[in-house]
Write a protein that holds these residues in place. Structure first.
Motif, PDB file in Angstrom:
ATOM      1  N   ASP A   1     -27.282 -14.179  10.493  1.00  0.00           N
ATOM      2  CA  ASP A   1     -28.606 -14.053   9.881  1.00  0.00           C
ATOM      3  C   ASP A   1     -28.522 -13.247   8.586  1.00  0.00           C
ATOM      4  OD1 ASP A   1     -31.466 -14.035   9.613  1.00  0.00           O
ATOM      5  OD2 ASP A   1     -31.601 -12.175  10.767  1.00  0.00           O
TER       6      ASP A   1
ATOM      7  N   LYS B   1     -28.847 -14.784   4.620  1.00  0.00           N
ATOM      8  CA  LYS B   1     -29.976 -14.303   3.811  1.00  0.00           C
ATOM      9  C   LYS B   1     -29.496 -13.587   2.551  1.00  0.00           C
ATOM     10  CE  LYS B   1     -33.294 -14.128   7.585  1.00  0.00           C
ATOM     11  NZ  LYS B   1     -33.980 -13.273   8.586  1.00  0.00           N
TER      12      LYS B   1
ATOM     13  N   GLU C   1     -33.608  -8.508   6.752  1.00  0.00           N
ATOM     14  CA  GLU C   1     -34.206  -8.756   5.441  1.00  0.00           C
ATOM     15  C   GLU C   1     -33.161  -8.434   4.386  1.00  0.00           C
ATOM     16  OE1 GLU C   1     -37.987  -6.875   4.884  1.00  0.00           O
ATOM     17  OE2 GLU C   1     -38.602  -7.327   6.944  1.00  0.00           O
ATOM     18  N   ALA C   2     -33.022  -9.316   3.406  1.00  0.00           N
ATOM     19  CA  ALA C   2     -32.023  -9.130   2.351  1.00  0.00           C
ATOM     20  C   ALA C   2     -32.150  -7.739   1.732  1.00  0.00           C
ATOM     21  CB  ALA C   2     -32.159 -10.207   1.281  1.00  0.00           C
TER      22      ALA C   2
END
Length: 162
Positions: free
Chosen positions: A56, A60, A153-154
């Motif tokens: 993940d 991302k 989250e990036a």
């Protein structure tokens, strides 16, 4: 679905060790190894190791860095793809062989080592060796604790390394 077992960052000792771990990873990012190569190597090792959180995270990060979806989506099938440079292909082969140590008594083959040496400087080779070791360690930490993918989250790693 198996629930997460343990929050390493929620534990005092785990958080202290994690900060040092993040520091080593930050040093790798200070090398001249291309950021896209770093993320693709981390993604490939994470795919092999079945680490949902890391898959993940690295998909991302690649997307946030502007990598085209075709290059992100084909990492698992890089050998059957035309979208990677020879240097990236050498790094991906190195990542696979360095991750699958139990599958080959010699670990990284002489052929793959020669390809890596052909495309990367000494400093980049050092970064690549540590990168493969660190992502495999991270995969093991998160698989053991059953840390799930989907919430990353990036940019979260950059904030944690400070």
């Amino acid at each position: 679905m198996n629930e997460p077992r343990f929050d390493l960052n929620g534990n005092g000792l785990g958080a202290r060790i994690g900060k040092r771990f993040a520091g080593a990873s930050a040093a790798i990012l200070e090398s001249t190894l291309p950021k896209s190569t770093v993320e693709m190597v981390e993604l490939r090792a994470s795919q092999i190791n079945g680490c949902g959180f890391c898959v993940d995270a690295h998909t991302k990060e690649l997307a946030a860095a502007g990598e085209p979806p075709v290059r992100v989506n084909l990492v698992a099938a890089w050998r059957e793809s035309t979208v990677y440079s020879d240097a990236e292909r050498a790094a991906l082969a190195f990542a696979e062989e360095g991750t699958r140590l139990a599958d080959a008594y010699e670990g990284v083959s002489d052929e793959t080592w020669a390809l890596v040496r052909e495309h990367y400087t000494d400093d980049e080779v050092a970064a690549l060796v540590y990168l493969v070791a660190m992502i495999n360690a991270a995969n093991r930490l998160l698989v053991i604790t059953r840390t799930k993918g989907g919430s990353y989250e990036a940019g979260m790693f950059a904030a944690a390394a400070r």
